[in-house]
Design a protein around this motif. Structure first.
Motif, PDB file in Angstrom:
ATOM      1  N   ARG A   1       0.830  -1.209   0.000  1.00  0.00           N
ATOM      2  CA  ARG A   1       0.000   0.000   0.000  1.00  0.00           C
ATOM      3  C   ARG A   1       0.864   1.258   0.000  1.00  0.00           C
ATOM      4  NH1 ARG A   1      -2.766  -2.788   4.193  1.00  0.00           N
ATOM      5  NH2 ARG A   1      -4.645  -3.856   3.450  1.00  0.00           N
ATOM      6  N   LEU A   2       1.927   1.241   0.773  1.00  0.00           N
ATOM      7  CA  LEU A   2       2.804   2.413   0.817  1.00  0.00           C
ATOM      8  C   LEU A   2       3.420   2.693  -0.548  1.00  0.00           C
ATOM      9  CD1 LEU A   2       4.701   2.114   4.228  1.00  0.00           C
ATOM     10  CD2 LEU A   2       3.137   3.928   3.523  1.00  0.00           C
ATOM     11  N   HIS A   3       3.908   1.653  -1.206  1.00  0.00           N
ATOM     12  CA  HIS A   3       4.518   1.865  -2.522  1.00  0.00           C
ATOM     13  C   HIS A   3       3.488   2.403  -3.512  1.00  0.00           C
ATOM     14  CE1 HIS A   3       7.066   1.293  -5.992  1.00  0.00           C
ATOM     15  NE2 HIS A   3       6.095   0.613  -6.572  1.00  0.00           N
ATOM     16  N   THR A   4       2.299   1.842  -3.491  1.00  0.00           N
ATOM     17  CA  THR A   4       1.239   2.338  -4.384  1.00  0.00           C
ATOM     18  C   THR A   4       0.921   3.786  -4.081  1.00  0.00           C
ATOM     19  OG1 THR A   4       0.293   0.110  -4.524  1.00  0.00           O
ATOM     20  CG2 THR A   4      -1.115   1.949  -5.164  1.00  0.00           C
ATOM     21  N   ASP A   5       0.915   4.141  -2.805  1.00  0.00           N
ATOM     22  CA  ASP A   5       0.618   5.513  -2.417  1.00  0.00           C
ATOM     23  C   ASP A   5       1.729   6.465  -2.844  1.00  0.00           C
ATOM     24  OD1 ASP A   5      -1.254   7.279  -1.142  1.00  0.00           O
ATOM     25  OD2 ASP A   5       0.157   7.478   0.520  1.00  0.00           O
ATOM     26  N   VAL A   6       2.975   6.017  -2.752  1.00  0.00           N
ATOM     27  CA  VAL A   6       4.096   6.861  -3.188  1.00  0.00           C
ATOM     28  C   VAL A   6       4.023   7.112  -4.685  1.00  0.00           C
ATOM     29  CG1 VAL A   6       6.598   6.989  -3.412  1.00  0.00           C
ATOM     30  CG2 VAL A   6       5.610   6.141  -1.304  1.00  0.00           C
ATOM     31  N   VAL A   7       3.776   6.062  -5.458  1.00  0.00           N
ATOM     32  CA  VAL A   7       3.678   6.220  -6.915  1.00  0.00           C
ATOM     33  C   VAL A   7       2.507   7.126  -7.281  1.00  0.00           C
ATOM     34  CG1 VAL A   7       3.300   4.991  -9.085  1.00  0.00           C
ATOM     35  CG2 VAL A   7       4.793   4.004  -7.345  1.00  0.00           C
ATOM     36  N   ARG A   8       1.391   6.972  -6.556  1.00  0.00           N
ATOM     37  CA  ARG A   8       0.248   7.843  -6.802  1.00  0.00           C
ATOM     38  C   ARG A   8       0.585   9.294  -6.475  1.00  0.00           C
ATOM     39  NH1 ARG A   8      -2.924   5.802  -3.351  1.00  0.00           N
ATOM     40  NH2 ARG A   8      -3.750   4.147  -4.691  1.00  0.00           N
ATOM     41  N   HIS A   9       1.354   9.499  -5.411  1.00  0.00           N
ATOM     42  CA  HIS A   9       1.745  10.858  -5.025  1.00  0.00           C
ATOM     43  C   HIS A   9       2.643  11.491  -6.092  1.00  0.00           C
ATOM     44  CE1 HIS A   9       3.163  14.134  -2.407  1.00  0.00           C
ATOM     45  NE2 HIS A   9       4.382  13.836  -2.818  1.00  0.00           N
ATOM     46  N   VAL A  10       3.586  10.702  -6.607  1.00  0.00           N
ATOM     47  CA  VAL A  10       4.521  11.237  -7.597  1.00  0.00           C
ATOM     48  C   VAL A  10       3.850  11.370  -8.961  1.00  0.00           C
ATOM     49  CG1 VAL A  10       6.717  10.803  -8.771  1.00  0.00           C
ATOM     50  CG2 VAL A  10       6.493  10.300  -6.338  1.00  0.00           C
ATOM     51  N   GLY A  11       3.035  10.399  -9.317  1.00  0.00           N
ATOM     52  CA  GLY A  11       2.362  10.437 -10.605  1.00  0.00           C
ATOM     53  C   GLY A  11       3.182   9.903 -11.752  1.00  0.00           C
ATOM     54  N   ARG A  12       4.336   9.299 -11.461  1.00  0.00           N
ATOM     55  CA  ARG A  12       5.198   8.740 -12.493  1.00  0.00           C
ATOM     56  C   ARG A  12       6.185   7.804 -11.811  1.00  0.00           C
ATOM     57  NH1 ARG A  12       6.557  13.829 -11.212  1.00  0.00           N
ATOM     58  NH2 ARG A  12       8.714  14.261 -10.553  1.00  0.00           N
ATOM     59  N   GLN A  13       7.096   7.250 -12.600  1.00  0.00           N
ATOM     60  CA  GLN A  13       8.100   6.364 -12.027  1.00  0.00           C
ATOM     61  C   GLN A  13       9.004   7.151 -11.085  1.00  0.00           C
ATOM     62  OE1 GLN A  13      10.525   4.398 -14.920  1.00  0.00           O
ATOM     63  NE2 GLN A  13      11.850   3.426 -13.404  1.00  0.00           N
ATOM     64  N   LEU A  14       9.411   6.502  -9.979  1.00  0.00           N
ATOM     65  CA  LEU A  14      10.270   7.164  -8.999  1.00  0.00           C
ATOM     66  C   LEU A  14      11.614   7.502  -9.623  1.00  0.00           C
ATOM     67  CD1 LEU A  14       9.563   5.064  -5.773  1.00  0.00           C
ATOM     68  CD2 LEU A  14       8.414   7.106  -6.617  1.00  0.00           C
ATOM     69  N   GLY A  15      12.141   8.662  -9.249  1.00  0.00           N
ATOM     70  CA  GLY A  15      13.406   9.111  -9.803  1.00  0.00           C
ATOM     71  C   GLY A  15      14.618   8.632  -9.036  1.00  0.00           C
ATOM     72  N   ASP A  16      14.442   7.884  -7.958  1.00  0.00           N
ATOM     73  CA  ASP A  16      15.551   7.392  -7.157  1.00  0.00           C
ATOM     74  C   ASP A  16      15.202   6.003  -6.656  1.00  0.00           C
ATOM     75  OD1 ASP A  16      17.931   7.234  -5.846  1.00  0.00           O
ATOM     76  OD2 ASP A  16      17.445   8.658  -4.258  1.00  0.00           O
ATOM     77  N   ASP A  17      16.256   5.230  -6.324  1.00  0.00           N
ATOM     78  CA  ASP A  17      16.009   3.922  -5.721  1.00  0.00           C
ATOM     79  C   ASP A  17      15.252   4.110  -4.416  1.00  0.00           C
ATOM     80  OD1 ASP A  17      17.517   2.881  -7.780  1.00  0.00           O
ATOM     81  OD2 ASP A  17      19.371   2.878  -6.630  1.00  0.00           O
ATOM     82  N   ALA A  18      14.333   3.199  -4.145  1.00  0.00           N
ATOM     83  CA  ALA A  18      13.505   3.290  -2.943  1.00  0.00           C
ATOM     84  C   ALA A  18      13.382   1.907  -2.323  1.00  0.00           C
ATOM     85  CB  ALA A  18      12.121   3.860  -3.264  1.00  0.00           C
ATOM     86  N   ALA A  19      13.786   1.795  -1.058  1.00  0.00           N
ATOM     87  CA  ALA A  19      13.701   0.537  -0.328  1.00  0.00           C
ATOM     88  C   ALA A  19      12.974   0.778   0.984  1.00  0.00           C
ATOM     89  CB  ALA A  19      15.087  -0.045  -0.071  1.00  0.00           C
ATOM     90  N   MET A  20      12.117  -0.161   1.365  1.00  0.00           N
ATOM     91  CA  MET A  20      11.398  -0.109   2.633  1.00  0.00           C
ATOM     92  C   MET A  20      11.457  -1.479   3.290  1.00  0.00           C
ATOM     93  SD  MET A  20       7.999   2.187   1.757  1.00  0.00           S
ATOM     94  CE  MET A  20       7.524   1.173   0.333  1.00  0.00           C
ATOM     95  N   LEU A  21      11.779  -1.485   4.566  1.00  0.00           N
ATOM     96  CA  LEU A  21      11.825  -2.720   5.350  1.00  0.00           C
ATOM     97  C   LEU A  21      10.961  -2.527   6.582  1.00  0.00           C
ATOM     98  CD1 LEU A  21      13.046  -5.528   5.999  1.00  0.00           C
ATOM     99  CD2 LEU A  21      14.897  -4.327   7.172  1.00  0.00           C
TER     100      LEU A  21
END
Length: 395
Positions: free
Chosen positions: A350-370
């Motif tokens: 859900r967090l990743h989907t929310d981040v992509v929705r916030h940005v509106g496009r592919q992320l411009g940097d590597d993103a890792a969550m643990l």
């Protein structure tokens, strides 16, 4: 331009992110060349003007090369376009005119070019698929899958590389179960490319050894600093003086006491069972590894008491520095409670989907969550922790 139209028609491709399943048109798009051919023939038949639209048939094999990955498809449509041109020439009594001869030659030329283009594209796709397979193997070796259960915690990880077709970048993570408890690391290597991957491999290799050998978590950070310094100088990285790694280490003991060491990394977020979010920041800031001499690396240790069901989120700056079109950063601490339902895997999805929705496009940097969720097999009475470095242990 064709890629933009393709994405609008097909949308995101489901399934694994491999080159054979990405960037393809929907099957219904295969009818576009025949629809175009029918429109040209129909327009010529219904037109009352003395002008023939036969030359428009040259676009049919070109359109076939765009919507299909089959090398024979442009040839098939080219042959059918030649037949349609012959019928139109007979109907318009221009079979011997130069316009018909030019159309026939143009259709043949465009068909040949389309076939060559489709063949080269298939070869490029195969080469890219092979490269992605190698990258996937390297990712599984370097960034191993995290099991759902590790000791006293449930764990989940989500990693997205910034490169369009890459599966690995400069972010790193690992979770291991040791005799000292569960220990985890999340870090971010400065820069991108092969040098960043090599640096991440050196740090992860050192952590996997030090996490089992060193009882004190701050000593683990010192071990990583020594290994990083040695790896950078042995590999003779360009600009080695500017190389550094930000990371956060966490150790969860069997009694629920968690230790956290932060070296220039974004502070983890602690999500309690009641939905409150606490930023686990230290009063004393510590520079990233690689900035100080390894002998001077002695970060403070923060201790927190976990209760069953508490979750701690470790992440890289690619998450919190993701901006929308208005330039606003992603408010991770505010959005986390709204994505906290379900297990760790569901939360990160859900967090990743929310981040992509916030940005509106592919992320411009590597993103890792643990995400680590404390769930001991038998939760005993909670202990009270002493003061540590002027901070209360109970957050």
């Amino acid at each position: 331009m064709t890629g933009w139209f393709r994405d609008r028609l097909a949308g995101p491709t489901r399934g694994p992110a491999t080159v054979r399943s990405t960037g393809t048109w929907p099957r219904t798009a295969l009818a576009l060349p025949f629809i175009g051919m029918a429109l040209v023939v129909g327009l010529d038949y219904l037109s009352t003007l003395e002008v023939t639209v036969e030359p428009a048939l040259t676009a049919v094999p070109a359109l076939a090369a765009i919507v299909s990955r089959r090398v024979w498809y442009p040839i098939l449509t080219g042959v059918l376009a030649e037949f349609a041109a012959f019928l139109m020439a007979v109907y318009n009594n221009v079979l011997g005119d130069s316009v018909h001869s030019a159309t026939v030659f143009a259709i043949a030329l465009v068909t040949a070019i389309s076939w060559v283009s489709a063949t080269l594209r298939v070869r490029q796709d195969q080469a890219l698929a092979d490269a992605q397979l190698v990258a996937e193997i390297a990712r599984r070796v370097l960034l191993r899958p995290v099991p759902d259960r590790v000791g006293t915690v449930r764990a989940a990880v989500h990693y997205a590389a910034a490169a369009a077709h890459a599966r690995i970048g400069g972010d790193l993570y690992e979770v291991v179960n040791t005799r000292h408890g569960v220990r985890a690391v999340v870090g971010d290597v400065r820069g991108k490319g092969l040098n960043a991957v090599e640096t991440a491999a050196a740090v992860l290799g050192a952590f996997r050894e030090a996490a089992h050998q060193e009882p004190a978590l701050d000593k683990v950070a010192g071990w990583l600093a020594v290994s990083l310094d040695r790896a950078l100088h042995e590999n003779d990285h360009p600009g080695v003086e500017e190389e550094f790694v930000t990371l956060v280490l966490i150790g969860v003991g069997h009694d629920g006491i968690a230790e956290i060491v932060n070296c220039g990394h974004p502070a983890p977020l602690l999500l309690r069972g009641d939905g409150t979010v606490t930023v686990l920041e230290l009063d004393e800031t510590v520079p990233p590894l690689g900035v100080l001499d390894p002998a001077d690396v002695a970060p403070p240790v923060q201790r927190v008491l976990f209760e069953p069901g508490d979750r701690v989120l470790l992440f890289t700056d690619g998450v919190i520095e993701a901006r929308n079109r208005a330039g606003h950063f992603y408010p991770l601490a505010e959005r986390l409670p709204g994505c906290a339902e379900g297990g760790p895997v569901d939360v990160l999805r859900r967090l990743h989907t929310d981040v992509v929705r916030h940005v509106g496009r592919q992320l411009g940097d590597d993103a890792a969550m643990l995400l680590l969720q404390y769930e001991p097999a038998a939760a005993g009475p909670q202990q009270q922790l002493p003061h540590q470095n002027g901070r209360l242990a109970r957050q």
